[in-house]
Scaffold this motif. Structure first.
Motif, PDB file in Angstrom:
ATOM      1  N   ASP A 186     -64.164  17.798  21.251  1.00  0.00           N
ATOM      2  CA  ASP A 186     -64.235  16.923  22.420  1.00  0.00           C
ATOM      3  C   ASP A 186     -65.456  17.319  23.254  1.00  0.00           C
ATOM      4  O   ASP A 186     -66.254  18.165  22.844  1.00  0.00           O
ATOM      5  CB  ASP A 186     -62.943  16.986  23.231  1.00  0.00           C
ATOM      6  N   HIS A 187     -65.599  16.713  24.426  1.00  0.00           N
ATOM      7  CA  HIS A 187     -66.801  16.979  25.235  1.00  0.00           C
ATOM      8  C   HIS A 187     -66.914  18.457  25.603  1.00  0.00           C
ATOM      9  O   HIS A 187     -67.999  19.045  25.556  1.00  0.00           O
ATOM     10  CB  HIS A 187     -66.773  16.106  26.497  1.00  0.00           C
ATOM     11  N   ASP A 188     -65.781  19.080  25.983  1.00  0.00           N
ATOM     12  CA  ASP A 188     -65.812  20.485  26.396  1.00  0.00           C
ATOM     13  C   ASP A 188     -66.175  21.397  25.232  1.00  0.00           C
ATOM     14  O   ASP A 188     -67.056  22.258  25.346  1.00  0.00           O
ATOM     15  CB  ASP A 188     -64.458  20.889  26.972  1.00  0.00           C
ATOM     16  N   LEU A 189     -65.514  21.196  24.087  1.00  0.00           N
ATOM     17  CA  LEU A 189     -65.815  22.025  22.913  1.00  0.00           C
ATOM     18  C   LEU A 189     -67.242  21.808  22.414  1.00  0.00           C
ATOM     19  O   LEU A 189     -67.929  22.765  22.038  1.00  0.00           O
ATOM     20  CB  LEU A 189     -64.825  21.721  21.793  1.00  0.00           C
ATOM     21  N   ALA A 190     -67.681  20.555  22.403  1.00  0.00           N
ATOM     22  CA  ALA A 190     -69.040  20.261  21.936  1.00  0.00           C
ATOM     23  C   ALA A 190     -70.068  20.970  22.806  1.00  0.00           C
ATOM     24  O   ALA A 190     -71.060  21.518  22.295  1.00  0.00           O
ATOM     25  CB  ALA A 190     -69.275  18.754  21.934  1.00  0.00           C
ATOM     26  N   ALA A 191     -69.830  21.010  24.124  1.00  0.00           N
ATOM     27  CA  ALA A 191     -70.770  21.684  25.019  1.00  0.00           C
ATOM     28  C   ALA A 191     -70.752  23.193  24.788  1.00  0.00           C
ATOM     29  O   ALA A 191     -71.808  23.835  24.731  1.00  0.00           O
ATOM     30  CB  ALA A 191     -70.420  21.364  26.472  1.00  0.00           C
ATOM     31  N   ARG A 192     -69.573  23.767  24.665  1.00  0.00           N
ATOM     32  CA  ARG A 192     -69.469  25.223  24.485  1.00  0.00           C
ATOM     33  C   ARG A 192     -70.040  25.674  23.145  1.00  0.00           C
ATOM     34  O   ARG A 192     -70.657  26.732  23.049  1.00  0.00           O
ATOM     35  CB  ARG A 192     -68.010  25.668  24.604  1.00  0.00           C
ATOM     36  N   MET A 193     -69.812  24.868  22.108  1.00  0.00           N
ATOM     37  CA  MET A 193     -70.237  25.249  20.760  1.00  0.00           C
ATOM     38  C   MET A 193     -71.600  24.670  20.387  1.00  0.00           C
ATOM     39  O   MET A 193     -72.083  24.877  19.273  1.00  0.00           O
ATOM     40  CB  MET A 193     -69.189  24.778  19.747  1.00  0.00           C
ATOM     41  N   GLU A 194     -72.225  23.930  21.332  1.00  0.00           N
ATOM     42  CA  GLU A 194     -73.543  23.338  21.117  1.00  0.00           C
ATOM     43  C   GLU A 194     -73.548  22.440  19.872  1.00  0.00           C
ATOM     44  O   GLU A 194     -74.413  22.537  18.998  1.00  0.00           O
ATOM     45  CB  GLU A 194     -74.613  24.433  21.019  1.00  0.00           C
ATOM     46  N   LEU A 195     -72.542  21.554  19.832  1.00  0.00           N
ATOM     47  CA  LEU A 195     -72.373  20.633  18.721  1.00  0.00           C
ATOM     48  C   LEU A 195     -72.434  19.198  19.220  1.00  0.00           C
ATOM     49  O   LEU A 195     -72.381  18.940  20.426  1.00  0.00           O
ATOM     50  CB  LEU A 195     -71.016  20.860  18.045  1.00  0.00           C
ATOM     51  N   SER A 196     -72.504  18.267  18.293  1.00  0.00           N
ATOM     52  CA  SER A 196     -72.385  16.860  18.640  1.00  0.00           C
ATOM     53  C   SER A 196     -70.917  16.513  18.823  1.00  0.00           C
ATOM     54  O   SER A 196     -70.038  17.113  18.187  1.00  0.00           O
ATOM     55  CB  SER A 196     -72.987  15.979  17.536  1.00  0.00           C
ATOM     56  N   LEU A 197     -70.649  15.572  19.690  1.00  0.00           N
ATOM     57  CA  LEU A 197     -69.285  15.122  19.932  1.00  0.00           C
ATOM     58  C   LEU A 197     -68.667  14.645  18.621  1.00  0.00           C
ATOM     59  O   LEU A 197     -69.265  13.890  17.874  1.00  0.00           O
ATOM     60  CB  LEU A 197     -69.289  13.982  20.955  1.00  0.00           C
ATOM     61  N   GLY A 198     -67.441  15.127  18.336  1.00  0.00           N
ATOM     62  CA  GLY A 198     -66.732  14.700  17.137  1.00  0.00           C
ATOM     63  C   GLY A 198     -66.938  15.568  15.920  1.00  0.00           C
ATOM     64  O   GLY A 198     -66.261  15.358  14.894  1.00  0.00           O
ATOM     65  N   GLU A 199     -67.848  16.562  15.979  1.00  0.00           N
ATOM     66  CA  GLU A 199     -68.017  17.449  14.824  1.00  0.00           C
ATOM     67  C   GLU A 199     -66.749  18.263  14.603  1.00  0.00           C
ATOM     68  O   GLU A 199     -66.016  18.584  15.529  1.00  0.00           O
ATOM     69  CB  GLU A 199     -69.229  18.367  15.016  1.00  0.00           C
ATOM     70  N   VAL A 200     -66.501  18.607  13.345  1.00  0.00           N
ATOM     71  CA  VAL A 200     -65.232  19.233  12.965  1.00  0.00           C
ATOM     72  C   VAL A 200     -65.286  20.751  13.144  1.00  0.00           C
ATOM     73  O   VAL A 200     -66.270  21.404  12.790  1.00  0.00           O
ATOM     74  CB  VAL A 200     -64.880  18.886  11.503  1.00  0.00           C
ATOM     75  N   LEU A 201     -64.204  21.296  13.701  1.00  0.00           N
ATOM     76  CA  LEU A 201     -64.016  22.735  13.840  1.00  0.00           C
ATOM     77  C   LEU A 201     -62.670  23.120  13.221  1.00  0.00           C
ATOM     78  O   LEU A 201     -61.755  22.295  13.154  1.00  0.00           O
ATOM     79  CB  LEU A 201     -64.028  23.149  15.315  1.00  0.00           C
ATOM     80  N   LEU A 202     -62.561  24.370  12.789  1.00  0.00           N
ATOM     81  CA  LEU A 202     -61.264  24.897  12.358  1.00  0.00           C
ATOM     82  C   LEU A 202     -60.553  25.471  13.574  1.00  0.00           C
ATOM     83  O   LEU A 202     -61.125  26.273  14.310  1.00  0.00           O
ATOM     84  CB  LEU A 202     -61.456  25.998  11.314  1.00  0.00           C
ATOM     85  N   LEU A 203     -59.305  25.070  13.781  1.00  0.00           N
ATOM     86  CA  LEU A 203     -58.511  25.572  14.896  1.00  0.00           C
ATOM     87  C   LEU A 203     -57.367  26.425  14.365  1.00  0.00           C
ATOM     88  O   LEU A 203     -56.555  25.956  13.571  1.00  0.00           O
ATOM     89  CB  LEU A 203     -57.944  24.405  15.721  1.00  0.00           C
ATOM     90  N   PHE A 204     -57.333  27.693  14.810  1.00  0.00           N
ATOM     91  CA  PHE A 204     -56.221  28.592  14.515  1.00  0.00           C
ATOM     92  C   PHE A 204     -55.414  28.765  15.804  1.00  0.00           C
ATOM     93  O   PHE A 204     -55.949  29.240  16.812  1.00  0.00           O
ATOM     94  CB  PHE A 204     -56.714  29.970  14.077  1.00  0.00           C
ATOM     95  N   GLU A 205     -54.151  28.365  15.786  1.00  0.00           N
ATOM     96  CA  GLU A 205     -53.251  28.584  16.913  1.00  0.00           C
ATOM     97  C   GLU A 205     -52.260  29.660  16.508  1.00  0.00           C
ATOM     98  O   GLU A 205     -51.492  29.474  15.553  1.00  0.00           O
ATOM     99  CB  GLU A 205     -52.529  27.293  17.293  1.00  0.00           C
ATOM    100  N   ALA A 206     -52.275  30.791  17.231  1.00  0.00           N
ATOM    101  CA  ALA A 206     -51.564  31.973  16.747  1.00  0.00           C
ATOM    102  C   ALA A 206     -50.704  32.629  17.816  1.00  0.00           C
ATOM    103  O   ALA A 206     -51.003  32.566  19.012  1.00  0.00           O
ATOM    104  CB  ALA A 206     -52.572  32.994  16.215  1.00  0.00           C
ATOM    105  N   SER A 207     -49.653  33.279  17.327  1.00  0.00           N
ATOM    106  CA  SER A 207     -48.824  34.160  18.150  1.00  0.00           C
ATOM    107  C   SER A 207     -48.938  35.564  17.577  1.00  0.00           C
ATOM    108  O   SER A 207     -48.710  35.767  16.379  1.00  0.00           O
ATOM    109  CB  SER A 207     -47.350  33.720  18.117  1.00  0.00           C
ATOM    110  N   LEU A 208     -49.318  36.521  18.418  1.00  0.00           N
ATOM    111  CA  LEU A 208     -49.408  37.925  18.004  1.00  0.00           C
ATOM    112  C   LEU A 208     -48.069  38.588  18.314  1.00  0.00           C
ATOM    113  O   LEU A 208     -47.620  38.580  19.464  1.00  0.00           O
ATOM    114  CB  LEU A 208     -50.554  38.625  18.743  1.00  0.00           C
ATOM    115  N   ILE A 209     -47.442  39.162  17.304  1.00  0.00           N
ATOM    116  CA  ILE A 209     -46.043  39.567  17.401  1.00  0.00           C
ATOM    117  C   ILE A 209     -45.891  41.063  17.107  1.00  0.00           C
ATOM    118  O   ILE A 209     -46.526  41.608  16.201  1.00  0.00           O
ATOM    119  CB  ILE A 209     -45.197  38.742  16.422  1.00  0.00           C
ATOM    120  N   THR A 210     -45.029  41.731  17.900  1.00  0.00           N
ATOM    121  CA  THR A 210     -44.756  43.155  17.716  1.00  0.00           C
ATOM    122  C   THR A 210     -43.634  43.360  16.686  1.00  0.00           C
ATOM    123  O   THR A 210     -43.004  42.407  16.226  1.00  0.00           O
ATOM    124  CB  THR A 210     -44.344  43.810  19.039  1.00  0.00           C
TER     125      THR A 210
END
Length: 248
Positions: A186-210
């Motif tokens: 999206d606009h925020d990710l594209a700005a942070r990652m210096e990419l064009s809007l809509g470019e694909v990224l891998l998203l890892f959503e994780a829980s760190l567990i004891t």
């Protein structure tokens, strides 16, 4: 495959083969010479190079030239280590940029997941990881306020919340449960990652567990494809899950 797609695919395959034979940091021929060498049109080559640049496989420096990108950071999904550790193993220098540490009220899912006391806040740690002069990952961790002292976010913090927790040695960290998806920037990710809007990224959503099953960190990690290469080892007929992964 349509006739329009065929030249692009042949060009991308030829360029990929050339990069496989080249060393990180090696200069590529000029665009006209490279198009002639690969036997493709300059327009199709330009399209392929734009896509390869977006994935971090090549680096283009204005007025200087085009170079082979850094060696991919490789990781087996069965092992939980930080980006910094993985990069050090292949001799790649990474740096943190844009660190943001924010105390805020938790969302209801965060409060339930982290088992927070009533009124307890969370700390959100967001930062960009750069390699070879460009962003390769955007990491966001959410932990309970007070879990890590404020001093940890000062000059010694290199970007990995996991490494901070391991260095403290106070929590019996056991594994990470992770969901992996491909997302469009999206606009925020594209700005942070210096990419064009809509470019694909891998998203890892994780829980760190004891060891006792307590979740101490919820994280979202966005990785630039091509810069990271993840492998999965799967046993035939095994019923066990494989989510012991994720640089955090």
């Amino acid at each position: 495959m349509s006739r329009e797609q065929a030249p692009y695919r042949r060009t991308a395959e030829a360029l990929a083969e050339l990069l496989d034979r080249s060393q990180p940091g090696e200069a590529l021929p000029s665009e006209p010479k490279l198009a002639e060498q690969l036997g493709v049109s300059r327009a199709t080559l330009r399209d392929a190079m734009r896509a390869f640049q977006g994935r971090g496989l090549i680096v283009r420096r204005q007025g200087v030239g085009t170079y082979v990108g850094p060696k991919p950071i490789e990781a087996g999904l069965e092992e939980l280590v930080s980006i910094e550790t993985l990069a050090a193993q292949i001799g790649l220098r990474v740096a943190m940029d844009g660190l943001s540490v924010e105390r805020r009220q938790p969302s209801q899912p965060e409060a339930e997941t982290l088992e927070l006391q009533v009124g307890q806040r969370v700390v959100e740690i967001a930062r960009v990881i750069r390699a070879a002069g460009r962003p390769v990952a955007y990491l966001i961790d959410v932990i309970a306020d007070g879990l890590i002292a404020d001093e940890a976010w000062e000059s010694s913090f290199r970007g990995s919340v996991l490494d901070v927790l391991l260095e403290r040695g106070e929590l019996p960290l056991e594994y990470s449960r992770t969901e992996i998806n491909a997302v469009a920037a999206d606009h925020d990710l594209a700005a942070r990652m210096e990419l064009s809007l809509g470019e694909v990224l891998l998203l890892f959503e994780a829980s760190l567990i004891t060891r006792d099953g307590t979740i101490v960190d919820r994280s979202r990690s966005y990785f630039l494809p091509g810069t990271f290469r993840f492998q999965v080892v799967r046993r035939v007929g095994a019923a066990a899950g494989l989510s012991r992964l994720l640089p955090v």
